[in-house]
Write a protein that holds these residues in place. Structure first.
Motif, mmCIF file in Angstrom:
data_model
loop_
_atom_site.group_PDB
_atom_site.id
_atom_site.type_symbol
_atom_site.label_atom_id
_atom_site.label_comp_id
_atom_site.label_asym_id
_atom_site.label_seq_id
_atom_site.Cartn_x
_atom_site.Cartn_y
_atom_site.Cartn_z
ATOM 1 N N UNK A 18 37.534 33.728 42.391
ATOM 2 C CA UNK A 18 38.535 34.780 42.566
ATOM 3 C C UNK A 18 39.866 34.549 41.865
ATOM 4 N N UNK A 19 40.051 33.420 41.237
ATOM 5 C CA UNK A 19 41.349 33.125 40.625
ATOM 6 C C UNK A 19 41.521 33.874 39.306
ATOM 7 N N UNK A 20 42.774 33.965 38.896
ATOM 8 C CA UNK A 20 43.076 34.574 37.601
ATOM 9 C C UNK A 20 42.599 33.645 36.488
ATOM 10 N N UNK A 21 42.513 34.192 35.298
ATOM 11 C CA UNK A 21 42.069 33.408 34.148
ATOM 12 C C UNK A 21 42.972 32.227 33.860
ATOM 13 N N UNK A 22 44.275 32.407 34.031
ATOM 14 C CA UNK A 22 45.203 31.318 33.723
ATOM 15 C C UNK A 22 45.065 30.167 34.719
ATOM 16 N N UNK A 23 44.847 30.472 35.993
ATOM 17 C CA UNK A 23 44.656 29.417 36.997
ATOM 18 C C UNK A 23 43.347 28.677 36.733
ATOM 19 N N UNK A 24 42.300 29.415 36.442
ATOM 20 C CA UNK A 24 41.006 28.799 36.149
ATOM 21 C C UNK A 24 41.098 27.907 34.916
ATOM 22 N N UNK A 25 41.771 28.389 33.899
ATOM 23 C CA UNK A 25 41.935 27.604 32.668
ATOM 24 C C UNK A 25 42.688 26.301 32.953
ATOM 25 N N UNK A 26 43.722 26.363 33.770
ATOM 26 C CA UNK A 26 44.487 25.166 34.114
ATOM 27 C C UNK A 26 43.639 24.184 34.926
ATOM 28 N N UNK A 27 42.818 24.697 35.835
ATOM 29 C CA UNK A 27 41.940 23.832 36.637
ATOM 30 C C UNK A 27 40.911 23.145 35.738
#
Length: 153
Positions: A88-97
């Protein structure tokens, strides 16, 4: 007769409007409360997951600096958290993870550091590998809150 009919229709119209106003008002109010609760639940759910990722990621990262990879379970747990974030996270949060986990795996492949070296790295200005992830999470949570506030008002 027209005046009588007009008076009757006006009275009926007023009664209908008077009767439906509280129903519509209650519907709008209930919808607003429900939306607020859903937004609060979504924020709390994300805060819990992101906090867990940061807590577990920090522990794994410090371990990666000072030890070799002996137990793959910690890396597997980090990948599992990334996949939960992916739900459910945004693309930017997923990319950072994903970027953090990649950095973590790379650190396990590097030479172990001494306590003094870890202390030196920790005192560097930009030594926090989870900083980007945390900032993107904060921006995402703020956006969700503002979106929920906008819907209410």
């Amino acid at each position: 007769m027209d005046n009588t009919l007009t008076s009757i229709l006006a009275a009926l119209g007023g009664s209908v409007i008077g009767a439906t106003t509280p129903v519509l008002s209650n519907f709008v109010l209930q919808r607003s409360v429900t939306q607020r609760e859903l937004t609060n639940r979504e924020i709390a759910q994300r805060e819990d997951l992101y906090s867990e990722f940061i807590r577990q990621g920090t522990a794994c990262y410090v371990k990666a600096l000072s030890q070799s990879l002996e137990n793959i379970d910690e890396i597997v747990a980090m990948f599992a958290l990334v996949n939960r974030i992916r739900l459910f996270a945004s693309g930017s949060v997923l990319e950072a993870a994903e970027s953090f986990v990649k950095t973590l795996v790379e650190k396990y492949g590097e030479k172990n550091m001494s306590i003094d070296q870890i202390k030196s790295v920790a005192l560097e200005q930009h030594a926090d590998p989870l900083n980007d992830f945390a900032l993107k999470c904060r921006a995402e949570l703020r956006e969700i809150y503002e979106r929920g506030t906008w819907r209410r008002g």
